[in-house]
Write an enzyme that holds these catalytic residues in place. Structure first.
Site, PDB file in Angstrom:
ATOM      1  N   GLU A   6       0.863  -1.177   0.000  1.00 47.45           N
ATOM      2  CA  GLU A   6       0.000   0.000   0.000  1.00 47.45           C
ATOM      3  C   GLU A   6       0.900   1.228   0.000  1.00 47.45           C
ATOM      4  O   GLU A   6       1.791   1.372   0.832  1.00 47.45           O
ATOM      5  CB  GLU A   6      -0.911   0.004   1.233  1.00 47.45           C
ATOM      6  CG  GLU A   6      -1.872   1.177   1.246  1.00 47.45           C
ATOM      7  CD  GLU A   6      -2.678   1.287   2.550  1.00 47.45           C
ATOM      8  OE1 GLU A   6      -2.625   0.355   3.375  1.00 47.45           O
ATOM      9  OE2 GLU A   6      -3.334   2.325   2.730  1.00 47.45           O
ATOM     10  N   ASP A  58      -5.393  10.130   9.102  1.00 49.82           N
ATOM     11  CA  ASP A  58      -4.065   9.707   9.531  1.00 49.82           C
ATOM     12  C   ASP A  58      -3.607  10.329  10.835  1.00 49.82           C
ATOM     13  O   ASP A  58      -3.821  11.513  11.086  1.00 49.82           O
ATOM     14  CB  ASP A  58      -3.039  10.021   8.438  1.00 49.82           C
ATOM     15  CG  ASP A  58      -3.184   9.067   7.271  1.00 49.82           C
ATOM     16  OD1 ASP A  58      -3.290   7.856   7.519  1.00 49.82           O
ATOM     17  OD2 ASP A  58      -3.231   9.535   6.122  1.00 49.82           O
TER      18      ASP A  58
END
Lengths: 393, 283
Positions: B55, B66
């Site tokens: 990824e 995030d």
């Protein structure tokens, strides 16, 4: 992306949030829809708006300013007379009541100029909720007194030193906090921005501005105004000032964005005038971005207007042509700040001074029979220190 | 749909001495942190070491999903001048040297919109990307996106994300996604942080199996063989992001001769793949 759906204004708005937050948005929407219809909720809201925030506030005919400018009659909607000194309290009380109904015990909020932070800290003190305010570090410096006010009210102010240290970073942090803590936490958004349902919630609670103004102008003049002017950062006071006039096609709706040092310098915060559509902070709107789709640094003399994006409904009103979006520079806003202070004895917030500045441009071009309503969204006490520093250095 | 991805996901289930639990391992790297050449070298090394899928994150200034570690990595990459065009160049370079390990691109929406969605999809497919993870794209609003995907990048798979708070409607709509895997969030909130695998989490992942036929890959806070062993019973793979990005960041901050760094980089790749070795003791 998908169009003509719930939570969209034309192609703007929507809810572009990670799956985790989507559930939170759905819960808030559900409760908001319920509260909106609930007579008990509305009674409680009206009570606090009237007895606590001091509504209705006047629609004041600014006779001296009108004479000085020589043209359209200028009325000022006096949001700066509200408790805490700006329109932000309308929405803070409304959302805090929703949070209470949801059983949340902790409120988080972003703030630019600190007005929304102060209003939120105030509502939290009133309703006994814990309060954390996220504020860009740069903003905490230029609005140090507001930071102190929030602390006096019992809030914790977290200064964010990422990036530009302005409202964008404050919203980033608040969204991350919400993703971590939504079990007990409610995010009380102050601008007409963010994922659905927030823009609709903020509009709902701010539309009291135009509801009153419409009744007041009809009473005073027996007719609708020719134009309503308001400053636009995220656009909460403007959408509130426009809301009840949107269907009156004879009324021009003029939003005034901060051109900063000038649109051509790149140092501005005027997405509707110099940006393009994009997705940021969970919604689609006009935004100031670079050629890679990253938000660009913004600048405005006024912390409360210093934001890369703008409410989705303003983005739609611009495209549909119903709204007119203009801009004024830092210097023009500063001139208007003094103009209103010295002609009417009203010191406006630097944000609101942007709307005054544009009114001062167009009023002389209009006839004395015409009417302008200018939304004075906040008072300028918070800006006195900043202007003192600017002029005495 | 990506055949390469399907093949890799299937292979990850095979029990082998190096994969005794039959669980897939997917590292997350931030493209361009600290620079594109290093990212490429690390991707190739991880692929060689036996990871099943890679990824790759596109740096963005306001990453809503995030935590601090990946935020900081994105910031470093942006400061290095990383952008979507360069990310595509990077994946094309990887694909020229490796034709087996699928790449999933994790991106926020605005860089893709700015690039132009149709051009992006075409270019992504031709640059060796096999799937997309778009945390801001709500699955229930993704139908027009899926149509574009079919039209411009039919060999790409859109990976859906599932949170413990996801509604039944959300799950129902996911069951239409028949390929790739479902990215299951192991915990509340944002990437990174501590993730004790609670019994309730295991229970929840088990319950997903009744709703979804997709393989389940669990991410957010995965960093130890213990976690992986616990999860192996209920899911098909794990995604290791913040813990790996953190190790690389520490290494990049050290003032070491190049040779030393390469050696440490090897050790990180070994650590990663060893996460699925239940016999290893916790560090």
């Amino acid at each position: 992306m998908e169009k003509a759906q719930k939570g969209y204004f034309g192609e703007y708005g929507g809810s572009y949030v990670p799956p985790e937050l989507q559930k939170v948005m759905d819960q808030i929407e559900e409760l908001f829809e319920k509260c909106k219809q609930d007579p008990e909720f509305n009674k409680e809201l009206d009570y606090y708006l009237e007895q606590y925030a001091g509504r209705p506030n006047p629609l004041y005919f600014a006779e001296k300013l009108t004479k000085k400018l020589g043209g359209a009659k200028i009325y000022l909607k006096r949001e700066e007379l509200n408790h805490t000194g700006s329109h932000k309290i309308n929405n803070a009380i409304g959302q805090a009541l929703i949070a209470k109904h949801m059983g949340k015990t902790r409120i988080i909020a972003e703030t630019g100029a600190g007005q929304h932070g102060v209003a939120t800290a105030t509502a939290c003190a009133l309703f006994g909720l814990d309060c954390v305010i996220y504020m860009g570090e740069h903003d905490t410096k230029r609005q140090a007194l507001n930071v102190f006010r929030m602390e006096i009210l019992g809030a914790e102010v977290k200064a964010i030193n990422n990036g530009e240290g302005s409202m964008k970073e404050a919203i980033d942090e608040a969204l991350l906090d919400l993703a971590e803590n939504y079990d007990n936490t409610f995010y009380l958004i102050g601008s007409a921005v963010g994922p659905h349902p927030y823009p609709s919630i903020v509009k709902h609670f701010q539309s009291v501005i135009s509801k009153e103004a419409k009744e007041q102008i009809l009473k005073a003049e027996g007719r609708l105004p020719d134009a309503v002017l308001a400053c636009v950062g995220g656009g909460s006071n403007a959408i509130g000032a426009f809301a009840n006039f949107i269907n009156d096609s004879s009324v021009r709706l003029i939003g005034v964005e901060p051109a900063g040092l000038g649109l051509d310098t790149g140092k501005h915060a005027a997405p509707l005038n110099a940006g393009e559509p994009g997705v940021i902070h969970g919604f689609r709107c006009y935004m100031v971005q670079d050629d890679q789709g990253n938000p660009m640094p913004t600048h405005s003399i006024s912390a409360g207007l210093d934001y890369i994006g703008v409410g989705p409904e303003h983005s739609y009103l611009k495209d549909s042509g119903r709204g007119e979006y203009v801009s004024v520079t830092d210097q023009e806003a500063l001139d208007a700040f003094y103009l209103l202070s010295r002609t009417e004895g009203i010191i406006p917030a630097l944000e609101s001074a942007h709307a005054v500045a544009h009114a001062a441009k167009i009023a002389p071009t209009m006839s004395p029979e015409q009417i302008l309503i200018v939304n004075v969204s906040g008072r300028g006490d918070k800006d006195v220190q900043q202007i003192f520093d600017m002029t005495r250095k | 749909m990506s055949l390469l991805l399907e093949k890799a996901l299937k292979k990850a289930q095979n029990l082998t001495p190096s994969n005794p639990l039959g669980i897939g391992i997917t590292p997350y790297l931030m493209a361009g942190d600290p620079n594109p050449e290093t990212t490429l070298r690390r991707m190739l090394q991880l692929a060689k070491g036996g990871v099943d899928v890679i990824e790759l994150g596109v740096p963005f200034s306001d990453p809503m999903a995030d935590g601090p570690i990946i935020q900081a990595a994105g910031q470093r990459a942006l400061e290095q001048g990383m952008n979507l065009t360069k990310v595509l160049r990077l994946t094309a370079q990887f694909r020229a040297q490796n034709q087996d390990t699928p790449i999933l691109l994790m991106s926020y929406l605005n860089p893709l919109l700015k690039y132009g969605l149709e051009s992006f999809l075409r270019d992504a497919q031709s640059s060796g990307i096999n799937g997309l993870i778009l945390p801001e794209l709500p699955w229930r609003e993704s139908s027009s996106f899926q149509e574009k995907l079919k039209k411009y990048a039919p060999e790409l798979t859109l990976i859906p994300m599932v949170a413990q708070t996801s509604s039944q409607d959300h799950l129902k709509s996911l069951s239409q996604a028949e390929k790739g895997f479902a990215y299951v969030l192991s915990r509340h909130g944002i990437t990174g942080g501590d993730a004790t695998i609670l019994d309730s989490t295991l229970e929840y992942i088990r319950s997903l199996k009744e709703e979804l036929t997709l393989p389940l890959y669990v991410g957010f806070g995965i960093h130890s063989p213990n976690q992986v062993e616990k999860l192996a019973g209920v899911c098909q793979g794990v995604i290791v992001g913040s813990a790996l990005v953190q190790k690389y960041a520490h290494l990049d901050a050290l003032d070491l001769p190049h040779e030393e760094k390469l050696k440490k980089e090897e050790e990180i790749a070994t650590w990663l793949i060893s996460l699925r070795q239940p016999t290893l003791k916790e560090e």
